[in-house]
Design a protein around this motif. Sequence first.
Motif, PDB file in Angstrom:
ATOM      1  N   THR A  29       0.883  -1.055   0.120  1.00 12.31           N
ATOM      2  CA  THR A  29      -0.063  -0.043   0.119  1.00 12.31           C
ATOM      3  C   THR A  29       0.972   1.344   0.096  1.00 12.31           C
ATOM      4  OG1 THR A  29      -1.487  -1.217   1.552  1.00 12.31           O
ATOM      5  CG2 THR A  29      -1.902   1.078   1.039  1.00 12.31           C
ATOM      6  N   ASP A  31       2.131   4.682   0.974  1.00 12.89           N
ATOM      7  CA  ASP A  31       1.982   5.621   2.266  1.00 12.89           C
ATOM      8  C   ASP A  31       1.299   6.453   2.193  1.00 12.89           C
ATOM      9  OD1 ASP A  31       3.585   3.840   3.837  1.00 12.89           O
ATOM     10  OD2 ASP A  31       5.407   5.006   3.653  1.00 12.89           O
ATOM     11  N   ASN A  32       0.820   7.203   0.862  1.00 13.55           N
ATOM     12  CA  ASN A  32       0.103   8.157   0.772  1.00 13.55           C
ATOM     13  C   ASN A  32      -1.335   8.026   0.728  1.00 13.55           C
ATOM     14  OD1 ASN A  32       0.079   7.534  -1.645  1.00 13.55           O
ATOM     15  ND2 ASN A  32       1.019   9.439  -2.471  1.00 13.55           N
ATOM     16  N   TYR A  33      -1.553   6.549   0.562  1.00 21.35           N
ATOM     17  CA  TYR A  33      -2.974   6.146   0.472  1.00 21.35           C
ATOM     18  C   TYR A  33      -4.027   6.588   1.628  1.00 21.35           C
ATOM     19  CZ  TYR A  33      -6.908   2.943   0.035  1.00 21.35           C
ATOM     20  OH  TYR A  33      -8.245   2.281  -0.267  1.00 21.35           O
ATOM     21  N   VAL A  34      -5.146   7.318   0.995  1.00 16.99           N
ATOM     22  CA  VAL A  34      -6.126   7.919   2.199  1.00 16.99           C
ATOM     23  C   VAL A  34      -6.893   6.923   2.749  1.00 16.99           C
ATOM     24  CG1 VAL A  34      -7.483   9.785   2.821  1.00 16.99           C
ATOM     25  CG2 VAL A  34      -5.516  10.030   1.754  1.00 16.99           C
ATOM     26  N   LEU A  76      -7.121   9.837   7.088  1.00 15.40           N
ATOM     27  CA  LEU A  76      -5.604   9.528   7.252  1.00 15.40           C
ATOM     28  C   LEU A  76      -5.042   8.827   6.180  1.00 15.40           C
ATOM     29  CD1 LEU A  76      -5.678   9.315  11.301  1.00 15.40           C
ATOM     30  CD2 LEU A  76      -5.648  11.340   9.863  1.00 15.40           C
ATOM     31  N   THR A  77      -3.778   9.318   6.013  1.00 17.82           N
ATOM     32  CA  THR A  77      -2.922   8.256   4.882  1.00 17.82           C
ATOM     33  C   THR A  77      -2.383   7.122   5.858  1.00 17.82           C
ATOM     34  OG1 THR A  77      -0.864   9.293   5.735  1.00 17.82           O
ATOM     35  CG2 THR A  77      -2.016  10.282   3.774  1.00 17.82           C
ATOM     36  N   ILE A  78      -2.093   5.997   5.255  1.00 18.26           N
ATOM     37  CA  ILE A  78      -1.596   4.920   6.062  1.00 18.26           C
ATOM     38  C   ILE A  78      -0.630   5.183   6.994  1.00 18.26           C
ATOM     39  CG2 ILE A  78      -0.153   2.769   5.552  1.00 18.26           C
ATOM     40  CD1 ILE A  78      -2.748   1.966   5.088  1.00 18.26           C
ATOM     41  N   SER A  79       0.341   6.285   6.771  1.00 17.38           N
ATOM     42  CA  SER A  79       1.718   6.378   7.532  1.00 17.38           C
ATOM     43  C   SER A  79       0.852   7.223   8.787  1.00 17.38           C
ATOM     44  CB  SER A  79       2.719   7.193   6.964  1.00 17.38           C
ATOM     45  OG  SER A  79       2.141   8.205   6.182  1.00 17.38           O
ATOM     46  N   GLU A  80      -0.078   8.164   8.545  1.00 20.82           N
ATOM     47  CA  GLU A  80      -0.416   8.667   9.875  1.00 20.82           C
ATOM     48  C   GLU A  80      -1.526   7.847  10.509  1.00 20.82           C
ATOM     49  OE1 GLU A  80      -1.307  13.290   7.280  1.00 20.82           O
ATOM     50  OE2 GLU A  80      -2.797  11.613   7.415  1.00 20.82           O
ATOM     51  N   ARG A 184     -10.213   9.893  -5.657  1.00 22.34           N
ATOM     52  CA  ARG A 184     -11.056   9.891  -4.185  1.00 22.34           C
ATOM     53  C   ARG A 184     -12.447   9.571  -4.429  1.00 22.34           C
ATOM     54  NH1 ARG A 184      -8.125  13.215  -0.403  1.00 22.34           N
ATOM     55  NH2 ARG A 184      -5.850  12.624  -0.701  1.00 22.34           N
TER      56      ARG A 184
END
Length: 303
Positions: A29, A31-34, A76-80, A184
């Motif tokens: 996935t 990292d910027n995937y919301v 949120l993104t995956i990393s957030e 989106r």
Amino acid sequence: ENPKVVRIFGHDMFNNSQMTFEPNLNIATPDNYVLGAGDELIVDVWGNSQMTHQTVVTPDGRVVIPDVGPVAVAGLTISEAKTRVRNALGAIYEGLYDGSVKMSLTLSGIRSIQVNVMGEVGVAGTYTLPSLATLFHALYVAGGVNEIGTLRNIKLYRGGKLFSEVDVYDYILNGKSEGDIALRDGDLISVSAYGKLVEVSGEVKRPMFFELRSGETVADLVEFAGGFTNNANANVVSVTRRQGGKYQSFTVNQPDFDKFVVEDGDVISVGGSIERYENRVEIKGAVYREGFYAINEQTRTLK
């Protein structure tokens, strides 16, 4: 000529079954995937403590984690989301702070999103796509751009506001993939009619129709057409323009290629070079070797 059989550069890109722009669902996935409602997540904890938990983002945008409760992750993104879940788990796994316990958050299943594709496309409508889908994939699913649709100014609206304007020629000719934007839920893609359609004929590598933006010139057009062939007279092109039912002809010399702005309906013709040599002479008659000889530093006189 029937406009339906006109070959317009780039229009077959989204009608090609070999080029669907379908998202690869078997990759890690981004990292910027919301995240959004319907995404499936796996929370893994290992080290001094262990736990694996699979959960789905609820319609109100939360995931429920055992012993922790609901954690809001939608938007949120995956990393957030990873940071937020780690902070929530820190209350029961103190080892997350000193490194003796590790945690990962991964996407195990993606949700579907709905996007609207409007305007001059094969079949306008609302399409349900995987949430990793991009703008080019949506255009492919909608049957591509029709014969009067633009490829130079495709508009993407997000949340009711213009989010991006995409020039597909930038992707085809320069390999710039920034225009293939991740979609989106609720996005609207609008394809208006073309502004200028121009034909190039004669000694270029891609003689066909091209769509031009405002202010683009003969030089741009020659570049789109792949440049001149080796048989072309690259010093001059002729332009035929129809305005108000009358035809006008223009002869454009090479220094003015980047100044002469092309208009809708123009036909640009590139002629071949003529059989004329700058530095050769022919000798015939009572000599051993008749034929053509180059005039150069060694051979300058009749002798």
